[in-house]
Write an enzyme that holds these catalytic residues in place. Structure first.
Site, PDB file in Angstrom:
ATOM      1  N   ASP A  99       0.867  -1.030  -0.074  1.00 49.97           N
ATOM      2  CA  ASP A  99      -0.071   0.208  -0.066  1.00 49.97           C
ATOM      3  C   ASP A  99       0.828   1.246  -0.036  1.00 49.97           C
ATOM      4  O   ASP A  99       0.485   2.337  -0.846  1.00 49.97           O
ATOM      5  CB  ASP A  99      -1.228  -0.017   1.104  1.00 49.97           C
ATOM      6  CG  ASP A  99      -0.655  -0.418   2.517  1.00 49.97           C
ATOM      7  OD1 ASP A  99       0.555  -0.603   2.595  1.00 49.97           O
ATOM      8  OD2 ASP A  99      -1.364  -0.144   3.641  1.00 49.97           O
TER       9      ASP A  99
ATOM     10  N   ALA B  88      -2.936  -8.451  16.758  1.00 48.62           N
ATOM     11  CA  ALA B  88      -3.371  -9.721  15.976  1.00 48.62           C
ATOM     12  C   ALA B  88      -3.036  -9.488  14.550  1.00 48.62           C
ATOM     13  O   ALA B  88      -3.174 -10.555  13.822  1.00 48.62           O
ATOM     14  CB  ALA B  88      -4.548 -10.542  16.294  1.00 48.62           C
ATOM     15  N   GLY B  89      -2.614  -8.378  14.142  1.00 46.44           N
ATOM     16  CA  GLY B  89      -2.426  -8.028  12.605  1.00 46.44           C
ATOM     17  C   GLY B  89      -3.729  -8.034  12.047  1.00 46.44           C
ATOM     18  O   GLY B  89      -3.733  -8.345  10.669  1.00 46.44           O
TER      19      GLY B  89
ATOM     20  N   SER C 107      -6.666  -1.341  15.357  1.00 50.36           N
ATOM     21  CA  SER C 107      -6.317   0.376  15.557  1.00 50.36           C
ATOM     22  C   SER C 107      -7.193   0.947  14.602  1.00 50.36           C
ATOM     23  O   SER C 107      -7.929   1.888  14.686  1.00 50.36           O
ATOM     24  CB  SER C 107      -4.947   0.658  15.381  1.00 50.36           C
ATOM     25  OG  SER C 107      -4.204   0.074  14.115  1.00 50.36           O
TER      26      SER C 107
ATOM     27  N   ASP D 193      -5.901  -0.581   5.924  1.00 50.57           N
ATOM     28  CA  ASP D 193      -6.569  -0.884   6.989  1.00 50.57           C
ATOM     29  C   ASP D 193      -8.043   0.109   7.059  1.00 50.57           C
ATOM     30  O   ASP D 193      -8.981  -0.409   7.154  1.00 50.57           O
ATOM     31  CB  ASP D 193      -6.054  -0.828   8.122  1.00 50.57           C
ATOM     32  CG  ASP D 193      -4.517  -1.886   8.129  1.00 50.57           C
ATOM     33  OD1 ASP D 193      -4.514  -2.501   7.213  1.00 50.57           O
ATOM     34  OD2 ASP D 193      -3.608  -1.516   9.012  1.00 50.57           O
TER      35      ASP D 193
HETATM   36  C1  GLA Z   1      -0.236  -3.014   8.434  1.00 48.78           C
HETATM   37  C2  GLA Z   1      -0.470  -1.433   7.968  1.00 48.78           C
HETATM   38  C3  GLA Z   1      -0.785  -1.447   6.471  1.00 48.78           C
HETATM   39  C4  GLA Z   1      -0.132  -2.487   5.548  1.00 48.78           C
HETATM   40  C5  GLA Z   1       0.095  -3.587   6.049  1.00 48.78           C
HETATM   41  C6  GLA Z   1       1.072  -4.536   5.251  1.00 48.78           C
HETATM   42  O1  GLA Z   1      -1.547  -3.339   8.497  1.00 48.78           O
HETATM   43  O2  GLA Z   1      -1.319  -0.838   8.582  1.00 48.78           O
HETATM   44  O3  GLA Z   1      -0.948  -0.215   5.945  1.00 48.78           O
HETATM   45  O4  GLA Z   1       0.947  -1.656   5.101  1.00 48.78           O
HETATM   46  O5  GLA Z   1       0.538  -3.596   7.451  1.00 48.78           O
HETATM   47  O6  GLA Z   1       0.242  -4.981   4.179  1.00 48.78           O
END
Ligand code: GLA
Length: 400
Positions: free
Chosen positions: A46, A132-133, A137, A189
């Site tokens: 991104d 947790a990815g 947020s 996100d």
């Molecule tokens: C996080 C960041 C996003 C993106 C991902 C990896 O979630 O917030 O902007 O860069 O990592 O794809």
């Protein structure tokens, strides 16, 4: 089979409103909601003006608000011990830290964008796993934005001046995260948290900011997300150093972003680490294109190849995977998943797999067993039906 359930939206509206009332001694005026996300493919692309293909989770964050006359800001959360108190006047980057930076940061950014944000009481309640990815947020930022839009009596699908309010919310979330919370992230996100459509993945092109929903009919397969419960932090340096390497590569190649670099040119970069980082980005953008074409053609074998190549690229070239993620991905495929890869920013967090429905229980059991054998923390599993983006929850509120 133990899964982390998203909860029923009407129960969550009621629980959020009840927690607000208990804390502030009056009912909220309005609730905003925004979902977490899982990215199917297109990682770290991104901020390189590339392509991503995220899906909104049914797990979401609810934010209840009511206005105050005195300009005070009182922020609390069911998931956090420490409430935060401040005032509208003193709100600025550098003045807030911790979880509240994401919420108060949005209030600051919305004011900067020209919205007449009043003082307010605010309470957060979420089913998005933290750290947790899965973008807890961005869910928080966008739920706060939606709640404020509701408080101001605006239509989430309307405009502020020329700008669609949904775009303004995306921008405010990004400013909160990058300028106030200090996480130099890219915008995927917030875009999916605001613009997701139920039942679809969203192809986002960060070169021209265009978006295309992609119907996600997996024909008897489900999306399984496994949270390795190895903490993932985007403010601790690993993410920023990957971003810096990508910028160094673009500069060395004389392009404004790696989106406009060819693989041949990248292979000629002299710095070995920078070359590997750039190779991940250029090949990952191509894999998003291939995955979209394969999903449209219902060619799931090709989707599987893209997922596995993406995981290898993140493990070897971008170096953002962990042993736990490699285990979750490898074991899922051995136990019958069609495809799997780590997802999100990396350094911990979650994997995503496409699993034939009849293999789901076996895949979950196999991952749990492999984690137990290696003494890793017991993982959490989520099954994902693609949800819709940010919404106002005034209806549920009247029933609260
Ligand atoms: C996080 C960041 C996003 C993106 C991902 C990896 O979630 O917030 O902007 O860069 O990592 O794809």
């Amino acid at each position: 089979m133990p899964l982390l359930e998203p909860g029923s939206p009407s129960d969550l509206v009621r629980a959020t409103a009840a927690a607000f009332t208990e804390r502030f001694g009056r009912p909220p005026t309005v609730l905003g909601r925004a979902p977490g996300r899982v990215n199917l493919i297109g990682e770290h692309t991104d901020y390189n003006r590339g392509l991503v293909l995220p899906v909104a989770l049914p797990h979401a964050t609810w934010v209840a608000v009511a206005p105050r006359e005195d300009g005070a800001l009182n922020l609390s959360s069911t998931q956090q011990d420490a409430p935060w108190t401040g005032t509208l006047d003193t709100l600025e980057p550098g003045s807030i830290s911790g979880w509240a930076a994401y919420a108060a940061g949005v209030l600051w950014a919305l004011r900067e964008a020209g919205l007449d944000v009043p003082g307010l009481d605010l309470h957060v309640h979420s089913t998005v796993p933290l750290g947790a990815g899965l973008s807890s947020s961005a869910a928080l930022e966008c739920a706060v934005g939606a709640a404020v839009v509701g408080l101001l009596g605006l239509d989430l699908d309307g405009r502020h001046g020329e700008e669609p309010l949904r775009d303004l919310l995306v921008r405010a979330g990004i400013r909160a995260e990058t300028e106030v919370a200090g996480a130099p992230t890219g915008g995927m996100d917030q875009t999916i948290a605001v613009h997701a459509q139920a039942g679809s993945a969203l192809l986002i092109d960060f070169d021209d900011d265009s978006r295309r929903p992609l119907d996600l009919d997996l024909e008897g397969r489900v999306l399984l997300v496994t949270d390795t419960r190895v903490s993932h932090e985007l403010t601790d340096g690993g993410y920023a150093s990957r971003r810096a390497d990508c910028e160094a590569a673009a500069q060395a190649l004389g392009v404004d972003s790696l989106r406009h670099a060819s693989l041949d040119a990248v292979e000629g970069l002299t710095d070995e680490r920078v070359r590997r980082r750039a190779r991940h980005i250029v090949t990952e953008v191509a894999r998003v294109e291939r995955t979209v074409a394969a999903l449209e053609a219902r060619d799931f074998a090709e989707v599987a190849r893209c997922f596995l190549d993406s995981h290898t690229s993140m493990r070897e070239d971008f170096e953002i995977s962990t042993e736990e993620l490699d285990t979750a991905v490898g074991v899922a495929v051995e136990a019958g998943a069609l495809a799997a890869r780590m997802t999100g920013g990396g350094f911990g967090g979650s994997s995503v797999a496409i699993v034939p429905e009849e293999r789901l229980a076996a895949v979950v059991r196999a991952i749990d067993a492999a984690f137990a054998l290696r003494s890793y923390p017991a993982p959490d599993h989520l099954v994902v039906e693609p949800a819709a983006g940010a919404s106002l929850e005034t209806d549920g509120l009247s029933r609260a």
